[in-house]
Design a protein around this motif. Structure first.
Motif, PDB file in Angstrom:
ATOM      1  N   LEU A  21      44.588  50.315  44.573  1.00  0.00           N
ATOM      2  CA  LEU A  21      43.457  50.446  45.491  1.00  0.00           C
ATOM      3  C   LEU A  21      42.134  50.551  44.737  1.00  0.00           C
ATOM      4  O   LEU A  21      41.143  49.935  45.121  1.00  0.00           O
ATOM      5  CB  LEU A  21      43.643  51.666  46.387  1.00  0.00           C
ATOM      6  CG  LEU A  21      44.758  51.568  47.423  1.00  0.00           C
ATOM      7  CD1 LEU A  21      44.949  52.902  48.127  1.00  0.00           C
ATOM      8  CD2 LEU A  21      44.472  50.466  48.419  1.00  0.00           C
ATOM      9  N   ASP A  22      42.116  51.337  43.654  1.00  0.00           N
ATOM     10  CA  ASP A  22      40.891  51.524  42.879  1.00  0.00           C
ATOM     11  C   ASP A  22      40.362  50.214  42.285  1.00  0.00           C
ATOM     12  O   ASP A  22      39.158  49.987  42.224  1.00  0.00           O
ATOM     13  CB  ASP A  22      41.106  52.527  41.746  1.00  0.00           C
ATOM     14  CG  ASP A  22      41.274  53.951  42.241  1.00  0.00           C
ATOM     15  OD1 ASP A  22      41.001  54.216  43.429  1.00  0.00           O
ATOM     16  OD2 ASP A  22      41.694  54.811  41.433  1.00  0.00           O
ATOM     17  N   PHE A  23      41.294  49.369  41.811  1.00  0.00           N
ATOM     18  CA  PHE A  23      40.886  48.151  41.120  1.00  0.00           C
ATOM     19  C   PHE A  23      41.156  46.880  41.927  1.00  0.00           C
ATOM     20  O   PHE A  23      41.042  45.770  41.398  1.00  0.00           O
ATOM     21  CB  PHE A  23      41.570  48.064  39.751  1.00  0.00           C
ATOM     22  CG  PHE A  23      41.140  49.155  38.818  1.00  0.00           C
ATOM     23  CD1 PHE A  23      39.890  49.131  38.229  1.00  0.00           C
ATOM     24  CD2 PHE A  23      41.979  50.221  38.546  1.00  0.00           C
ATOM     25  CE1 PHE A  23      39.486  50.142  37.372  1.00  0.00           C
ATOM     26  CE2 PHE A  23      41.582  51.244  37.691  1.00  0.00           C
ATOM     27  CZ  PHE A  23      40.328  51.199  37.102  1.00  0.00           C
ATOM     28  N   ASP A  24      41.544  47.040  43.199  1.00  0.00           N
ATOM     29  CA  ASP A  24      41.787  45.917  44.102  1.00  0.00           C
ATOM     30  C   ASP A  24      42.771  44.911  43.486  1.00  0.00           C
ATOM     31  O   ASP A  24      42.478  43.716  43.368  1.00  0.00           O
ATOM     32  CB  ASP A  24      40.467  45.241  44.475  1.00  0.00           C
ATOM     33  CG  ASP A  24      40.619  44.305  45.652  1.00  0.00           C
ATOM     34  OD1 ASP A  24      41.523  44.535  46.487  1.00  0.00           O
ATOM     35  OD2 ASP A  24      39.843  43.335  45.743  1.00  0.00           O
ATOM     36  N   LEU A  25      43.948  45.413  43.077  1.00  0.00           N
ATOM     37  CA  LEU A  25      44.961  44.583  42.438  1.00  0.00           C
ATOM     38  C   LEU A  25      45.935  44.039  43.479  1.00  0.00           C
ATOM     39  O   LEU A  25      46.229  44.685  44.471  1.00  0.00           O
ATOM     40  CB  LEU A  25      45.744  45.412  41.411  1.00  0.00           C
ATOM     41  CG  LEU A  25      44.928  46.119  40.336  1.00  0.00           C
ATOM     42  CD1 LEU A  25      45.826  46.992  39.482  1.00  0.00           C
ATOM     43  CD2 LEU A  25      44.181  45.103  39.479  1.00  0.00           C
ATOM     44  N   ASP A  26      46.473  42.847  43.219  1.00  0.00           N
ATOM     45  CA  ASP A  26      47.518  42.318  44.094  1.00  0.00           C
ATOM     46  C   ASP A  26      48.866  42.904  43.684  1.00  0.00           C
ATOM     47  O   ASP A  26      48.976  43.610  42.669  1.00  0.00           O
ATOM     48  CB  ASP A  26      47.531  40.787  44.071  1.00  0.00           C
ATOM     49  CG  ASP A  26      47.832  40.206  42.694  1.00  0.00           C
ATOM     50  OD1 ASP A  26      48.061  40.975  41.744  1.00  0.00           O
ATOM     51  OD2 ASP A  26      47.823  38.976  42.566  1.00  0.00           O
TER      52      ASP A  26
END
Length: 106
Positions: A70-75
């Motif tokens: 969530l913090d780094f918008d990762l898939d």
């Protein structure tokens, strides 16, 4: 005003959780967890007619991955790679502690 009751569960490798319980505990959807299983980053202990069963000790790592995701918008694929790195770091930290313990006893 009374504080809300809190439910606590001891997390260790002897306890098991269902996919739904794991989803609630780590903040990821069941589809995302199934994708992690497909990528090999998460392994169920068993698959039954009711669904997959996982070791409860993976909850802490999944919470960490979920937060970083969530913090780094990762898939999800990147989260699977991240899980592999976190496992490796944990393994190396155990080895360092073991070496430090044997060194300090000499």
């Amino acid at each position: 005003m009374h504080p809300a009751p809190c439910e606590a569960t001891w997390l260790d490798s002897r306890e098991t959780v269902s996919l739904e319980e794991l989803s609630r505990a780590c903040g990821m959807s069941a589809d995302e967890l199934a994708e992690l299983v497909d990528y090999g980053a998460l392994a169920p202990l068993a698959s039954t007619a009711q669904g997959s069963v996982f070791s409860a000790d993976c909850i802490v790592q999944l919470r960490t991955v979920s937060k970083l995701r969530l913090d780094f918008d990762l898939d999800v694929y990147t989260a699977a790679i991240l899980m592999g790195y976190l496992e490796r770091i944990e393994e190396l930290e155990r080895q360092v502690r073991s070496l430090q313990a044997t060194r300090s006893s000499v």
